[in-house]
Design a protein around this motif. Structure first.
Motif, PDB file in Angstrom:
ATOM      1  N   GLU A  69       0.838  -1.209   0.000  1.00 22.02           N
ATOM      2  CA  GLU A  69       0.000   0.000   0.000  1.00 22.02           C
ATOM      3  C   GLU A  69       0.868   1.253   0.000  1.00 22.02           C
ATOM      4  OE1 GLU A  69      -4.181  -0.893   1.974  1.00 22.02           O
ATOM      5  OE2 GLU A  69      -2.572  -1.171   3.445  1.00 22.02           O
ATOM      6  N   ILE A  70       1.701   1.357  -1.004  1.00 25.13           N
ATOM      7  CA  ILE A  70       2.719   2.406  -1.070  1.00 25.13           C
ATOM      8  C   ILE A  70       2.107   3.797  -1.081  1.00 25.13           C
ATOM      9  CG2 ILE A  70       2.834   2.320  -3.597  1.00 25.13           C
ATOM     10  CD1 ILE A  70       5.835   2.883  -3.352  1.00 25.13           C
ATOM     11  N   ASN A  71       0.903   3.939  -1.591  1.00 24.17           N
ATOM     12  CA  ASN A  71       0.295   5.265  -1.674  1.00 24.17           C
ATOM     13  C   ASN A  71      -0.292   5.747  -0.344  1.00 24.17           C
ATOM     14  OD1 ASN A  71      -1.634   3.196  -2.034  1.00 24.17           O
ATOM     15  ND2 ASN A  71      -3.090   4.620  -2.953  1.00 24.17           N
ATOM     16  N   ARG A  72      -0.163   4.964   0.717  1.00 27.73           N
ATOM     17  CA  ARG A  72      -0.628   5.420   2.030  1.00 27.73           C
ATOM     18  C   ARG A  72       0.424   6.273   2.743  1.00 27.73           C
ATOM     19  NH1 ARG A  72      -5.253   3.995   3.917  1.00 27.73           N
ATOM     20  NH2 ARG A  72      -6.402   2.245   3.049  1.00 27.73           N
ATOM     21  N   ALA A  73       1.650   6.203   2.289  1.00 26.89           N
ATOM     22  CA  ALA A  73       2.710   6.993   2.931  1.00 26.89           C
ATOM     23  C   ALA A  73       2.746   8.395   2.345  1.00 26.89           C
ATOM     24  CB  ALA A  73       4.053   6.308   2.758  1.00 26.89           C
ATOM     25  N   SER A  74       3.294   9.326   3.105  1.00 26.82           N
ATOM     26  CA  SER A  74       3.399  10.713   2.653  1.00 26.82           C
ATOM     27  C   SER A  74       4.417  10.824   1.515  1.00 26.82           C
ATOM     28  CB  SER A  74       3.835  11.597   3.818  1.00 26.82           C
ATOM     29  OG  SER A  74       5.161  11.276   4.189  1.00 26.82           O
ATOM     30  N   PRO A  75       4.346  11.898   0.718  1.00 22.01           N
ATOM     31  CA  PRO A  75       5.343  12.089  -0.344  1.00 22.01           C
ATOM     32  C   PRO A  75       6.774  12.077   0.176  1.00 22.01           C
ATOM     33  CG  PRO A  75       3.493  13.580  -0.667  1.00 22.01           C
ATOM     34  CD  PRO A  75       3.279  12.907   0.663  1.00 22.01           C
ATOM     35  N   ARG A  76       6.974  12.588   1.379  1.00 22.42           N
ATOM     36  CA  ARG A  76       8.324  12.597   1.963  1.00 22.42           C
ATOM     37  C   ARG A  76       8.849  11.173   2.109  1.00 22.42           C
ATOM     38  NH1 ARG A  76       9.872  14.640   8.110  1.00 22.42           N
ATOM     39  NH2 ARG A  76      12.100  14.218   7.971  1.00 22.42           N
ATOM     40  N   THR A  77       8.003  10.267   2.567  1.00 21.35           N
ATOM     41  CA  THR A  77       8.425   8.881   2.754  1.00 21.35           C
ATOM     42  C   THR A  77       8.522   8.154   1.416  1.00 21.35           C
ATOM     43  OG1 THR A  77       7.420   8.858   4.940  1.00 21.35           O
ATOM     44  CG2 THR A  77       7.890   6.731   3.939  1.00 21.35           C
ATOM     45  N   GLN A  78       7.586   8.417   0.510  1.00 24.41           N
ATOM     46  CA  GLN A  78       7.660   7.805  -0.821  1.00 24.41           C
ATOM     47  C   GLN A  78       8.982   8.146  -1.506  1.00 24.41           C
ATOM     48  OE1 GLN A  78       4.290   9.019  -3.123  1.00 24.41           O
ATOM     49  NE2 GLN A  78       2.785   8.107  -1.742  1.00 24.41           N
ATOM     50  N   SER A  79       9.444   9.381  -1.312  1.00 23.82           N
ATOM     51  CA  SER A  79      10.671   9.819  -1.972  1.00 23.82           C
ATOM     52  C   SER A  79      11.897   9.076  -1.476  1.00 23.82           C
ATOM     53  CB  SER A  79      10.869  11.326  -1.775  1.00 23.82           C
ATOM     54  OG  SER A  79      11.111  11.629  -0.416  1.00 23.82           O
ATOM     55  N   ALA A  80      11.789   8.404  -0.330  1.00 27.17           N
ATOM     56  CA  ALA A  80      12.920   7.631   0.178  1.00 27.17           C
ATOM     57  C   ALA A  80      13.305   6.505  -0.770  1.00 27.17           C
ATOM     58  CB  ALA A  80      12.592   7.064   1.560  1.00 27.17           C
ATOM     59  N   LEU A  81      12.350   6.076  -1.602  1.00 37.35           N
ATOM     60  CA  LEU A  81      12.629   4.972  -2.520  1.00 37.35           C
ATOM     61  C   LEU A  81      13.147   5.432  -3.881  1.00 37.35           C
ATOM     62  CD1 LEU A  81       9.621   2.532  -1.894  1.00 37.35           C
ATOM     63  CD2 LEU A  81      12.018   2.179  -1.321  1.00 37.35           C
ATOM     64  N   LEU A  82      13.095   6.735  -4.167  1.00 35.32           N
ATOM     65  CA  LEU A  82      13.472   7.202  -5.496  1.00 35.32           C
ATOM     66  C   LEU A  82      14.912   6.826  -5.842  1.00 35.32           C
ATOM     67  CD1 LEU A  82      11.808  10.748  -5.595  1.00 35.32           C
ATOM     68  CD2 LEU A  82      11.181   8.743  -6.955  1.00 35.32           C
TER      69      LEU A  82
END
Length: 335
Positions: free
Chosen positions: A120-133
């Protein structure tokens, strides 16, 4: 002996092993053959996959089974709104030695594995999502000013609920573009659902067996990149990707008036790899036009978007991709 002839026995051996892997996966993830093929394609190409489907369709079960079959060290992260980047990447902690001295020690996060399930990757904030970039593109992360290499191979399989929007954060375009393919997981048909009921509600369940190791997968990825691709297929891939860019001179009126933004060069790279993977999984030595048509939707659908007018009319992006892809390949076949 030509280069292509030396590849034949290697490709045939890999095809046989892939058939065993698919058989092992489908013992636990029943039916949904196209989903299994697309997920295996992502791994064979050295890329990442975005699994989109409603809860309860077996996405987590598929990823766990893949970890066993492909011999990969796997970790799972349940994405939530309060998840922090350090919960994924790791962090430095102050450690006191037996002599009283103090120093910082890095504690690795779950991203340090070979197969990361981002649930459920879209449940995290953009800040946390960016950790995977950085992790997904460069296979390394920067923590406390120091670059740290990830495991090899490294793959991310993320899941996403397509209908639940409250408390979710849509993935930005840069994040979506890092997924090699988008894999839509639909409801099973009646016969498949019956098999699921019978196989999963009894006293015992089928178990997956290990078929690959991490080094075997790396060798398969290298072999896939050595597979020949004909000049005609390369030109068709270029024509297809460029046709969906509304500002390209070759774009049709339909694309210019309905598409907000189109796929970039990474989409063409993804098609070059995935058509080879599809040929491998189907027991063929080289890809053909049918492979381009089959991979157009999973490669392009998350790398482009309809404009407001097209969305207001209720137009379908996937229908547009299928129609344009068929028209281009039909036109070039007749030429």
């Amino acid at each position: 002996m030509s280069h292509s002839e030396t590849l034949v026995p290697e490709i045939e051996a890999l095809e046989e092993r892939l058939a065993r892997a698919k058989a092992s996966i489908t013992r636990r993830f029943i039916g949904q053959g196209s989903v299994v093929d697309l997920t295996l394609s992502a791994l064979l190409c050295g890329g990442h996959g975005l699994l989109i489907g409603l809860p309860g369709l077996g996405k987590t079960r598929l990823v766990e089974t893949l970890s066993t079959v492909m011999g990969l060290e796997g970790n799972r992260v349940q994405f939530t709104p309060d998840l922090m980047p350090s919960d994924i990447l790791g962090s430095e902690v102050l450690e006191t030695g037996t002599d009283g001295s103090r120093s910082f020690k890095f504690i690795e996060g779950p991203v340090f594995c070979q197969l990361l399930m981002a649930d459920e990757i879209n449940r995290a904030s953009p800040r946390t999502q960016s950790a995977l970039l950085q992790a997904m593109q460069e296979r390394r992360v920067t923590v406390a000013g120091k670059d740290r290499a990830l495991e090899t191979p490294f793959h991310v399989l993320a899941t996403q609920n397509p209908i639940e929007q409250e408390g979710t954060y849509p993935l930005p375009e840069a994040q979506l573009d890092r997924f090699l393919v988008q894999i839509d997981v639909a409801y099973p048909d009646r016969d498949t659902e019956k098999s699921i009921l019978l196989e999963t509600t009894g006293e015992t369940e089928q178990q997956a067996e290990n078929v690959f190791s991490a080094s075997d997968l790396i060798a398969a990825q290298n072999l896939l990149r050595r597979m020949p691709v004909g000049d005609a297929i390369v030109e068709q891939i270029l024509d297809l990707v460029r046709a969906f860019r509304p500002d390209d001179p070759t774009a049709s009126e339909t694309i210019r008036t309905n598409v907000a933004w189109g796929p970039g060069p990474r989409a063409a790279q993804a098609l070059m790899l995935t058509v080879r993977a599809r040929a491998l999984l189907e027991g063929r030595l080289a890809p053909g036009p049918d492979d381009i048509l089959a991979m157009a939707r999973p490669v392009l659908s998350h790398r482009m978007a309809l404009n407001f007018a097209a969305r207001a009319r209720g137009d379908s992006l996937t229908d547009l991709i299928d129609t344009v892809a068929r028209d281009i390949l039909r036109h070039e076949a007749a030429a």
